[in-house]
Design a protein around this motif. Sequence first.
Motif, PDB file in Angstrom:
ATOM      1  N   GLY A  43      -9.645  -3.779 -13.280  1.00  0.00           N
ATOM      2  CA  GLY A  43      -9.937  -5.206 -13.418  1.00  0.00           C
ATOM      3  C   GLY A  43      -9.354  -6.066 -12.321  1.00  0.00           C
ATOM      4  N   ASP A  44      -8.380  -5.543 -11.560  1.00  0.00           N
ATOM      5  CA  ASP A  44      -7.792  -6.319 -10.460  1.00  0.00           C
ATOM      6  C   ASP A  44      -8.754  -6.326  -9.272  1.00  0.00           C
ATOM      7  N   SER A  45      -8.735  -7.418  -8.504  1.00  0.00           N
ATOM      8  CA  SER A  45      -9.580  -7.523  -7.322  1.00  0.00           C
ATOM      9  C   SER A  45      -8.744  -7.904  -6.112  1.00  0.00           C
ATOM     10  N   PHE A  46      -9.340  -7.796  -4.941  1.00  0.00           N
ATOM     11  CA  PHE A  46      -8.610  -8.068  -3.698  1.00  0.00           C
ATOM     12  C   PHE A  46      -9.596  -8.451  -2.602  1.00  0.00           C
ATOM     13  N   VAL A  47      -9.108  -9.187  -1.616  1.00  0.00           N
ATOM     14  CA  VAL A  47      -9.846  -9.550  -0.402  1.00  0.00           C
ATOM     15  C   VAL A  47      -8.826  -9.612   0.714  1.00  0.00           C
ATOM     16  N   PHE A  48      -9.175  -9.068   1.909  1.00  0.00           N
ATOM     17  CA  PHE A  48      -8.242  -9.140   3.034  1.00  0.00           C
ATOM     18  C   PHE A  48      -8.977  -9.042   4.357  1.00  0.00           C
ATOM     19  N   ASP A  49      -8.289  -9.444   5.411  1.00  0.00           N
ATOM     20  CA  ASP A  49      -8.775  -9.354   6.785  1.00  0.00           C
ATOM     21  C   ASP A  49      -8.454  -7.953   7.275  1.00  0.00           C
ATOM     22  N   SER A  50      -9.480  -7.145   7.539  1.00  0.00           N
ATOM     23  CA  SER A  50      -9.199  -5.755   7.875  1.00  0.00           C
ATOM     24  C   SER A  50      -8.794  -5.549   9.329  1.00  0.00           C
TER      25      SER A  50
ATOM     26  N   GLU B 140     -14.020  -8.097   7.161  1.00  0.00           N
ATOM     27  CA  GLU B 140     -13.379  -8.574   5.942  1.00  0.00           C
ATOM     28  C   GLU B 140     -13.687  -7.550   4.860  1.00  0.00           C
ATOM     29  N   LYS B 141     -12.703  -7.239   4.042  1.00  0.00           N
ATOM     30  CA  LYS B 141     -12.891  -6.264   2.971  1.00  0.00           C
ATOM     31  C   LYS B 141     -12.458  -6.876   1.651  1.00  0.00           C
ATOM     32  N   GLY B 142     -13.078  -6.409   0.615  1.00  0.00           N
ATOM     33  CA  GLY B 142     -12.718  -6.859  -0.717  1.00  0.00           C
ATOM     34  C   GLY B 142     -13.145  -5.807  -1.710  1.00  0.00           C
ATOM     35  N   GLY B 143     -12.728  -5.989  -2.933  1.00  0.00           N
ATOM     36  CA  GLY B 143     -13.124  -5.017  -3.933  1.00  0.00           C
ATOM     37  C   GLY B 143     -12.613  -5.331  -5.308  1.00  0.00           C
ATOM     38  N   LEU B 144     -12.973  -4.430  -6.217  1.00  0.00           N
ATOM     39  CA  LEU B 144     -12.616  -4.539  -7.621  1.00  0.00           C
ATOM     40  C   LEU B 144     -12.270  -3.139  -8.115  1.00  0.00           C
ATOM     41  N   ILE B 145     -11.133  -3.005  -8.775  1.00  0.00           N
ATOM     42  CA  ILE B 145     -10.750  -1.717  -9.354  1.00  0.00           C
ATOM     43  C   ILE B 145     -11.550  -1.550 -10.642  1.00  0.00           C
ATOM     44  N   LEU B 146     -12.497  -0.612 -10.630  1.00  0.00           N
ATOM     45  CA  LEU B 146     -13.344  -0.371 -11.793  1.00  0.00           C
ATOM     46  C   LEU B 146     -12.625   0.462 -12.842  1.00  0.00           C
ATOM     47  N   SER B 147     -11.796   1.409 -12.373  1.00  0.00           N
ATOM     48  CA  SER B 147     -10.999   2.229 -13.291  1.00  0.00           C
ATOM     49  C   SER B 147      -9.851   2.854 -12.518  1.00  0.00           C
ATOM     50  N   GLY B 148      -8.784   3.168 -13.224  1.00  0.00           N
ATOM     51  CA  GLY B 148      -7.631   3.799 -12.603  1.00  0.00           C
ATOM     52  C   GLY B 148      -6.713   2.807 -11.915  1.00  0.00           C
ATOM     53  N   GLU B 149      -5.891   3.336 -11.008  1.00  0.00           N
ATOM     54  CA  GLU B 149      -4.912   2.534 -10.275  1.00  0.00           C
ATOM     55  C   GLU B 149      -4.982   2.874  -8.798  1.00  0.00           C
ATOM     56  N   LEU B 150      -4.660   1.894  -7.955  1.00  0.00           N
ATOM     57  CA  LEU B 150      -4.668   2.092  -6.510  1.00  0.00           C
ATOM     58  C   LEU B 150      -3.543   1.268  -5.911  1.00  0.00           C
ATOM     59  N   THR B 151      -2.805   1.858  -4.982  1.00  0.00           N
ATOM     60  CA  THR B 151      -1.795   1.110  -4.232  1.00  0.00           C
ATOM     61  C   THR B 151      -2.410   0.740  -2.902  1.00  0.00           C
ATOM     62  N   LEU B 152      -2.531  -0.562  -2.651  1.00  0.00           N
ATOM     63  CA  LEU B 152      -3.138  -1.090  -1.438  1.00  0.00           C
ATOM     64  C   LEU B 152      -2.046  -1.725  -0.588  1.00  0.00           C
ATOM     65  N   THR B 153      -1.969  -1.345   0.686  1.00  0.00           N
ATOM     66  CA  THR B 153      -0.968  -1.891   1.604  1.00  0.00           C
ATOM     67  C   THR B 153      -1.689  -2.610   2.733  1.00  0.00           C
ATOM     68  N   ILE B 154      -1.383  -3.901   2.899  1.00  0.00           N
ATOM     69  CA  ILE B 154      -1.982  -4.730   3.936  1.00  0.00           C
ATOM     70  C   ILE B 154      -0.857  -5.322   4.774  1.00  0.00           C
ATOM     71  N   ASP B 155      -0.833  -4.969   6.057  1.00  0.00           N
ATOM     72  CA  ASP B 155       0.149  -5.531   6.990  1.00  0.00           C
ATOM     73  C   ASP B 155       1.569  -5.428   6.435  1.00  0.00           C
ATOM     74  N   GLY B 156       1.880  -4.285   5.829  1.00  0.00           N
ATOM     75  CA  GLY B 156       3.227  -4.028   5.312  1.00  0.00           C
ATOM     76  C   GLY B 156       3.474  -4.508   3.894  1.00  0.00           C
TER      77      GLY B 156
END
Length: 197
Positions: A161-168, A137-153
Amino acid sequence: MSEITKGAQFLLGATLRQLRTAKGMSLQQLADSSGVSVGMISQIERDLANPSMRVLTAIRRALNISLQEMFGEQPDDPVHQGDPAFVRRHEDRPLIDLGLLKKELLTAGGHHHLQIMILRVEPGGVSGNTALSYPAEKGGLILSGELTLTIDGQEANLRTGDSFVFDSSLPHSFRNTGEKPAEILWIIGAVQFDRHL
């Protein structure tokens, strides 16, 4: 050139070569187990290539080593003299430099099912050419900048400030398409095998 930094600089390639030979594995055996070509592994071990996160994860899993070992540490070694085993001091954080991607280990020593890192992804930096996928399982928090995250399409553009959690175990990847470096608090929780039965 890939490097591990902790006070002095350690080379990632030398660490991986030492771990491979300690396990009695040839380059060909590691290539067969990891799905990474012999040529690529050889280049990584000689610090002539910057491996993607996918390649590094495949090699780490094939070697059956902990994240601490990949960072050049033994899991049971004290991180800082005089501190309890659950503490890692700021000055004792090892850093793997993969060019456009840097991984800084925050987790203290010992055997943990939870790993915490700071990822620094430069503009144009990606996790690899193909998606990662393994039980965790993975998760995180964007501390600064921008990130494009793709999970299962499915794609999400994340900002500070955005956060995420997913089944890796789902195919996943990330990239920085912004103009500034992104810094992410990245958390990996190992999944117990009985949870996937």
